[in-house]
Design a protein around this motif. Structure first.
Motif, PDB file in Angstrom:
ATOM      1  N   ASN A  98       0.831  -1.206   0.000  1.00  0.00           N
ATOM      2  CA  ASN A  98       0.000   0.000   0.000  1.00  0.00           C
ATOM      3  C   ASN A  98       0.867   1.259   0.000  1.00  0.00           C
ATOM      4  OD1 ASN A  98      -2.442  -1.330  -0.091  1.00  0.00           O
ATOM      5  ND2 ASN A  98      -2.678  -1.387   2.130  1.00  0.00           N
ATOM      6  N   GLU A  99       1.960   1.235   0.747  1.00  0.00           N
ATOM      7  CA  GLU A  99       2.870   2.373   0.787  1.00  0.00           C
ATOM      8  C   GLU A  99       3.508   2.591  -0.589  1.00  0.00           C
ATOM      9  OE1 GLU A  99       6.964   3.637   3.104  1.00  0.00           O
ATOM     10  OE2 GLU A  99       5.660   2.118   4.013  1.00  0.00           O
ATOM     11  N   LEU A 100       3.854   1.492  -1.254  1.00  0.00           N
ATOM     12  CA  LEU A 100       4.424   1.587  -2.598  1.00  0.00           C
ATOM     13  C   LEU A 100       3.417   2.178  -3.589  1.00  0.00           C
ATOM     14  CD1 LEU A 100       6.918   0.929  -4.283  1.00  0.00           C
ATOM     15  CD2 LEU A 100       5.922  -1.311  -4.729  1.00  0.00           C
ATOM     16  N   LYS A 101       2.146   1.795  -3.468  1.00  0.00           N
ATOM     17  CA  LYS A 101       1.105   2.367  -4.332  1.00  0.00           C
ATOM     18  C   LYS A 101       0.977   3.867  -4.114  1.00  0.00           C
ATOM     19  CE  LYS A 101      -2.027  -1.503  -5.071  1.00  0.00           C
ATOM     20  NZ  LYS A 101      -3.355  -2.054  -4.801  1.00  0.00           N
ATOM     21  N   GLU A 102       1.043   4.299  -2.851  1.00  0.00           N
ATOM     22  CA  GLU A 102       0.955   5.729  -2.558  1.00  0.00           C
ATOM     23  C   GLU A 102       2.148   6.490  -3.148  1.00  0.00           C
ATOM     24  OE1 GLU A 102       0.298   6.718   1.535  1.00  0.00           O
ATOM     25  OE2 GLU A 102      -1.285   5.205   1.724  1.00  0.00           O
ATOM     26  N   LEU A 103       3.347   5.917  -3.030  1.00  0.00           N
ATOM     27  CA  LEU A 103       4.530   6.564  -3.594  1.00  0.00           C
ATOM     28  C   LEU A 103       4.413   6.685  -5.112  1.00  0.00           C
ATOM     29  CD1 LEU A 103       7.428   4.991  -1.508  1.00  0.00           C
ATOM     30  CD2 LEU A 103       6.676   7.369  -1.509  1.00  0.00           C
ATOM     31  N   ARG A 104       3.911   5.640  -5.764  1.00  0.00           N
ATOM     32  CA  ARG A 104       3.724   5.685  -7.216  1.00  0.00           C
ATOM     33  C   ARG A 104       2.713   6.755  -7.600  1.00  0.00           C
ATOM     34  NH1 ARG A 104       3.353  -0.630  -8.377  1.00  0.00           N
ATOM     35  NH2 ARG A 104       5.569  -1.067  -8.475  1.00  0.00           N
ATOM     36  N   TYR A 105       1.643   6.846  -6.849  1.00  0.00           N
ATOM     37  CA  TYR A 105       0.616   7.837  -7.134  1.00  0.00           C
ATOM     38  C   TYR A 105       1.168   9.254  -6.963  1.00  0.00           C
ATOM     39  CZ  TYR A 105      -3.644  10.567  -6.914  1.00  0.00           C
ATOM     40  OH  TYR A 105      -4.596  11.516  -7.140  1.00  0.00           O
ATOM     41  N   ASP A 106       1.945   9.475  -5.896  1.00  0.00           N
ATOM     42  CA  ASP A 106       2.559  10.791  -5.680  1.00  0.00           C
ATOM     43  C   ASP A 106       3.529  11.145  -6.808  1.00  0.00           C
ATOM     44  OD1 ASP A 106       1.145  11.184  -3.359  1.00  0.00           O
ATOM     45  OD2 ASP A 106       2.783  10.549  -2.033  1.00  0.00           O
ATOM     46  N   ALA A 107       4.323  10.158  -7.241  1.00  0.00           N
ATOM     47  CA  ALA A 107       5.260  10.406  -8.336  1.00  0.00           C
ATOM     48  C   ALA A 107       4.497  10.726  -9.622  1.00  0.00           C
ATOM     49  CB  ALA A 107       6.158   9.193  -8.541  1.00  0.00           C
ATOM     50  N   TYR A 108       3.411  10.039  -9.878  1.00  0.00           N
ATOM     51  CA  TYR A 108       2.596  10.295 -11.064  1.00  0.00           C
ATOM     52  C   TYR A 108       2.020  11.706 -11.014  1.00  0.00           C
ATOM     53  CZ  TYR A 108      -1.291  10.091 -14.316  1.00  0.00           C
ATOM     54  OH  TYR A 108      -2.172  10.373 -15.307  1.00  0.00           O
ATOM     55  N   ARG A 128       2.861  14.843 -13.565  1.00  0.00           N
ATOM     56  CA  ARG A 128       1.773  15.496 -14.294  1.00  0.00           C
ATOM     57  C   ARG A 128       1.806  17.005 -14.067  1.00  0.00           C
ATOM     58  NH1 ARG A 128      -3.046  17.488 -13.425  1.00  0.00           N
ATOM     59  NH2 ARG A 128      -3.073  16.931 -11.245  1.00  0.00           N
ATOM     60  N   LEU A 129       2.029  17.430 -12.818  1.00  0.00           N
ATOM     61  CA  LEU A 129       2.113  18.858 -12.517  1.00  0.00           C
ATOM     62  C   LEU A 129       3.325  19.500 -13.186  1.00  0.00           C
ATOM     63  CD1 LEU A 129       1.131  18.834  -8.739  1.00  0.00           C
ATOM     64  CD2 LEU A 129      -0.227  19.685 -10.655  1.00  0.00           C
TER      65      LEU A 129
END
Length: 125
Positions: A13-23, A27-28
């Motif tokens: 779950n922590e890895l998914k959050e890190l991937r989402y933050d990087a994405y 994008r920004l």
């Protein structure tokens, strides 16, 4: 065994959050640095004289050779930024990013010159 499974699930779950933050960050970043914002829109009309950038000059390099050829006359425009050029009866289509407005000698105005002479020395009294 169940404790190891829970830890593994938390790490995933922590890895998914890190991937989402990087994405989101990428994008920004892409939104802020769009290159289309820096490209100036060139507007040419039918009848304008333009110079054409010669991108094949690299094959025959010349130190003082100009990279621009022309002048050409615009005979037709398209809404997508390409122009039909005409020179000596030949017509061909080019991308508008390769064009530059041609300024001929008759378009240049008069130059005003001012003579700067040193002032007359005043006699000391």
């Amino acid at each position: 065994m169940s404790l190891a499974g829970e830890k593994r699930l938390l790490k995933l779950n922590e890895l998914k959050e890190l991937r989402y933050d990087a994405y989101e960050n990428s994008r920004l970043y892409k939104e802020r640095t769009k290159y289309n914002r820096h490209i100036s829109n060139k507007s040419f009309k039918v009848g304008d004289k333009v110079m054409l950038f010669n991108s094949r000059l690299r094959l025959f390099p010349g130190k003082l050779k100009s990279k621009w050829s022309g002048p050409f006359t615009i005979s037709r425009t398209t809404p997508y930024g390409s122009f039909e050029l005409e020179a000596e009866g030949n017509k061909f289509m080019v991308n508008g990013h390769r064009l530059m407005l041609y300024h001929s000698n008759d378009q240049v105005g008069m130059i005003e010159s001012m003579r700067l002479d040193p002032p007359d020395p005043k006699p000391l009294s």
